[in-house]
Scaffold this active site. Structure first.
Site, PDB file in Angstrom:
ATOM      1  N   HIS A   1     -10.404  -2.850  -1.786  1.00  0.00           N
ATOM      2  CA  HIS A   1     -11.374  -2.549  -1.029  1.00  0.00           C
ATOM      3  C   HIS A   1     -12.351  -1.489  -1.416  1.00  0.00           C
ATOM      4  O   HIS A   1     -12.203  -0.937  -2.258  1.00  0.00           O
ATOM      5  CB  HIS A   1     -10.663  -1.663   0.313  1.00  0.00           C
TER       6      HIS A   1
ATOM      7  N   TYR B   1       0.976  -1.323   0.165  1.00  0.00           N
ATOM      8  CA  TYR B   1      -0.090  -0.018  -0.106  1.00  0.00           C
ATOM      9  C   TYR B   1       0.890   1.404   0.081  1.00  0.00           C
ATOM     10  O   TYR B   1       2.035   1.390   0.633  1.00  0.00           O
ATOM     11  CB  TYR B   1      -0.997   0.240   1.270  1.00  0.00           C
TER      12      TYR B   1
ATOM     13  N   TYR C   1      -0.564  -9.705  -0.049  1.00  0.00           N
ATOM     14  CA  TYR C   1       0.618  -9.157   1.010  1.00  0.00           C
ATOM     15  C   TYR C   1       0.281  -9.987   2.400  1.00  0.00           C
ATOM     16  O   TYR C   1      -0.478 -10.501   2.753  1.00  0.00           O
ATOM     17  CB  TYR C   1       0.361  -7.694   1.307  1.00  0.00           C
TER      18      TYR C   1
ATOM     19  N   HIS D   1      -7.013  -8.481  -3.048  1.00  0.00           N
ATOM     20  CA  HIS D   1      -8.438  -7.912  -2.838  1.00  0.00           C
ATOM     21  C   HIS D   1      -8.198  -6.257  -3.070  1.00  0.00           C
ATOM     22  O   HIS D   1      -7.303  -5.675  -3.055  1.00  0.00           O
ATOM     23  CB  HIS D   1      -8.681  -8.136  -1.602  1.00  0.00           C
TER      24      HIS D   1
ATOM     25  N   ARG E   1      -2.953 -12.025   2.907  1.00  0.00           N
ATOM     26  CA  ARG E   1      -4.295 -11.924   2.610  1.00  0.00           C
ATOM     27  C   ARG E   1      -4.447 -12.082   1.197  1.00  0.00           C
ATOM     28  O   ARG E   1      -3.336 -11.780   0.369  1.00  0.00           O
ATOM     29  CB  ARG E   1      -4.396 -10.176   2.731  1.00  0.00           C
TER      30      ARG E   1
HETATM   31 FE   FE2 Z   1      -6.100  -4.451   2.207  1.00  0.00          FE
END
Ligand code: FE2
Length: 226
Positions: A152, A98, A137, A150, A147
């Site tokens: 959000h 991110y 990640y 995906h 995870r």
């Molecule tokens: Fe996320």
């Protein structure tokens, strides 16, 4: 099994450690909406820029990764399209990182990718984003926790008090089985609704694959419990 516990994840889900700190310990209070909540302004068309829905064109160069189209419709519980609905997305880059100070995953940042986009649905309830496929990640929830890839989503209805926040997953991800967030939705059939569908018809030849993700806004868990 009621709608409350088959569709919506429990607020306290021990497998997802952070929920122990985040979930409310008391029953919700009923605060009747006033005219402010019902008629107050929400984000309008003038507030959105032409590139807000194209996450690959927000910087000087193109981001690295697999370019994809993510599109769908926002509908109400009766299948009617919801136009003018604010749809916001945020995601990791293709390396699984991110653009955020707290993300310490040692994957490269991409100077050409912020990972955030938004748009208003059209008259048919439709939305369409251009982005890159996010990478998986690691996170520290449990040993060797990862995870699944995906995106959000936040969808704001007719007022700011009507907001759905959820995550969109990709078909066939091998990480589904060990992800407590994905599995906090306990009904397997309901979990499937969080997985987008590969959409060959929406693919742009020579340019990008496409995925479809429809969102249905219904009553809140609290309303269902009334
Ligand atoms: Fe996320």
């Amino acid at each position: 099994m009621t709608v409350v516990d088959s569709v919506h994840p429990p607020l306290d889900w021990p497998a997802y450690g952070s929920t122990a700190l985040r979930h409310p310990n008391r029953a919700p209070l009923v605060i009747p909406p006033t005219r402010t909540e019902a008629t107050g302004p929400v984000l309008g068309e003038r507030d959105l820029g032409p590139l807000d829905a194209d996450l690959t064109r927000q910087h000087a160069g193109e981001p690295l990764g697999e370019r994809i189209v993510v599109h769908g419709r926002v509908l109400d519980a009766d299948g009617r399209p919801l136009s003018g609905t604010l749809v916001e997305v945020w995601q990791a880059n293709a390396g699984g990182r991110y653009h955020h100070d707290l993300d310490r995953h040692p994957a490269p940042l991409d100077p050409n990718f912020s990972g955030a986009g938004r748009c208003l649905t059209d008259a048919d309830g439709g939305f369409r984003f251009i982005t890159v496929k996010p990478g998986a990640y690691p996170w520290k929830n449990h040993h060797n926790a990862w995870r699944p890839a995906h995106i959000h989503f936040s969808v704001v209805g007719r007022a700011f008090t009507q907001r759905l926040v959820t995550q969109m997953y990709f078909p066939g991800d091998p990480l589904f089985g060990q992800d407590p967030i994905f599995n906090s939705v306990r009904d397997p059939a309901v979990r499937e609704r969080m997985i987008c569908a590969f959409d060959l018809d929406a693919t742009v030849p020579e340019w990008a694959l496409a995925y479809r993700y429809d969102v249905v806004l219904s009553r809140t868990p609290f309303e269902e419990a009334q």
